[in-house]
Design an enzyme around this catalytic site. Structure first.
Site: not given
Length: 438
Positions: A197, A121, A182, A298, A126, A9, A128
């Site tokens: 989350k 965010e 992973e 991603g 991700g 990222v 969204i």
């Protein structure tokens, strides 16, 4: 601005800041100048990242920027670096769900005391946009529940089991080969990622601090191809869900936050979320039902969410303003899992002989759990006529009974299952799954 971490990222963020510098500056109201990128090994080249920006001195770097983006992950040194950055007057953008779930209150308090922004965010789902709608768009509404698929790895695995009949180990191996999982998939498979989350979503939705330790967590490691087949036969699909909801108890209102595999009817909006995608379903008193769907992981999608926060925070600094705070004024109690109320599907392997169903139904009745439906099918093995109901005969036959209950508490269901397991005719309690989304 400073960037902590240059992995999948972080490298996408760094490249986008360079490639889209003019457009991002126009949106932010000022140039977004990257003063450094903190990494463990500055000698290793990063494709598309200026080597002169790389440094191993993260502690020094956070004092050289007015916006710090943290993409290191983990609890430490991320926590210490962000607190130090805020003490120095920098606003912070992070995608670190574990840190927010564990130390969110400390970080939000520090941001408020120092008069800086804390945006995150990318920490949930991700690309969204779900954090900002909960924190801002629904600030004037009352959120009743948040129900979501927030882990792409487990959704891919369960989808492969549903559509291709794969066993969990084979589907997980495919996820690893595609880069969705992973090498050590424990955080995904055991539900830790989704639980972090869920803690963040519940904190925002109900204005109540919810640490990760208060989230009931179950993963998908015990889900079998037989469970998925039974769900399909019943017109359902199994998903790993993060569920945050308001509940009423004898002593007033509270909340429950849980992560576990559950059955969803195939006509539920979340049932059609395929592959590694994520979706979050929100129920609000005035807005009604809302659904947010998209790529939940991603490098490129997550970088999109990070950059959105960066532009917002930078704009605030240009305008000498701040974004809205995360409010925790409600401070509702988090109810234990035993008080959770939902429906259940219990799959039993039983001797196929007269009286078995009656004996099992009696145990459910004794524990105050009402049966909605029962399905029976033969299991492979010696077959000699008869049935598991109250008629027929047939020594040696075995059957699968799938019992779906009406709404009951988790504690009552657990006691019921323990008692059913002691019935002589019950060979095994093959699985217990909650039924959600009604």
């Amino acid at each position: 601005m400073a960037l902590l971490g240059c992995g999948v990222v972080g490298s996408e963020v760094a490249r986008a800041l360079t490639a889209n510098a003019q457009e991002l500056a126009a949106r932010a109201g000022a140039p977004l100048k990257l003063v450094g990128v903190a990494v463990r090994d500055a000698s290793r080249p990063r494709d598309g990242v200026d080597p002169s920006l790389l440094t191993t001195d993260a502690a020094g770097l956070v004092h050289r920027a007015d916006v710090v983006v943290e993409l290191v992950g983990g609890l430490e040194p991320a926590r210490a670096l962000l607190l130090d950055a805020m003490r120095a007057g920098a606003s912070v953008v992070t995608a670190n769900k574990a840190l927010l779930a564990e130390h969110g209150r400390e970080l939000h308090t520090a941001a408020a005391e120092r008069g800086v922004d804390l945006y995150f965010e990318a920490a949930v789902a991700g690309a969204i946009p779900i954090i900002r709608p909960l924190r801002e768009s629904l600030a004037g509404d009352r959120v009743e529940a948040v129900l979501g698929i927030v882990n792409g790895t487990t959704n891919y695995v369960l989808d492969q089991m549903d559509t291709g009949g794969a066993e969990l180990a084979d589907a997980l191996r495919a996820a690893q080969e595609l880069g969705y999982a992973e090498a050590d998939p424990t955080a995904d498979v055991e539900g830790y990622d989704a639980a972090a989350k869920a803690a963040i979503l519940a904190t925002l939705a109900f204005h109540t601090p919810v640490p990760a330790a208060d989230v009931h967590r179950e993963g998908i490691a015990g889900i079998t191809a037989a469970d998925v087949a039974a769900a399909r036969e019943a017109g359902s699909v199994i998903k790993l869900l993060a569920i945050c909801e308001r509940v009423q108890g004898p002593d007033g209102e509270g909340i429950q936050v849980r992560v576990h595999p559950a059955l969803l009817s195939r006509d539920h909006p979340l049932a059609g979320v395929r592959g590694a995608f994520n979706a979050v379903f929100v129920k609000a008193a005035a807005a009604g039902r809302l659904m947010f769907y998209g790529q939940g992981a991603g490098g490129v999608p997550t970088a999109s969410a990070v950059l959105g926060d960066v532009v917002t925070v930078a704009r605030h600094r240009v305008d000498s303003g701040l974004g809205p705070r995360v409010l925790e004024h409600a401070d509702l109690p988090v109810r234990p899992m035993g008080q959770a109320r939902t429906r259940y599907q219990v799959r039993l392997d039983v001797a196929d002989r007269p009286g078995v169903l009656a004996a099992i139904a009696q145990v459910f009745a004794e524990h105050g759990v009402s049966i909605e439906t029962v399905r029976q099918s033969a299991l492979p093995g010696p077959q000699a006529g008869g049935g598991a109901g109250d008629g027929g005969g047939g020594a040696g036959r075995t059957a699968s009974l799938v019992v779906v209950t009406h709404t009951a508490t988790d504690a009552a269901l657990a006691a019921t299952v323990a008692a059913v397991a002691e019935v002589d005719a019950v060979a095994a309690v093959a699985s217990v799954l909650r039924v959600e989304g009604d």
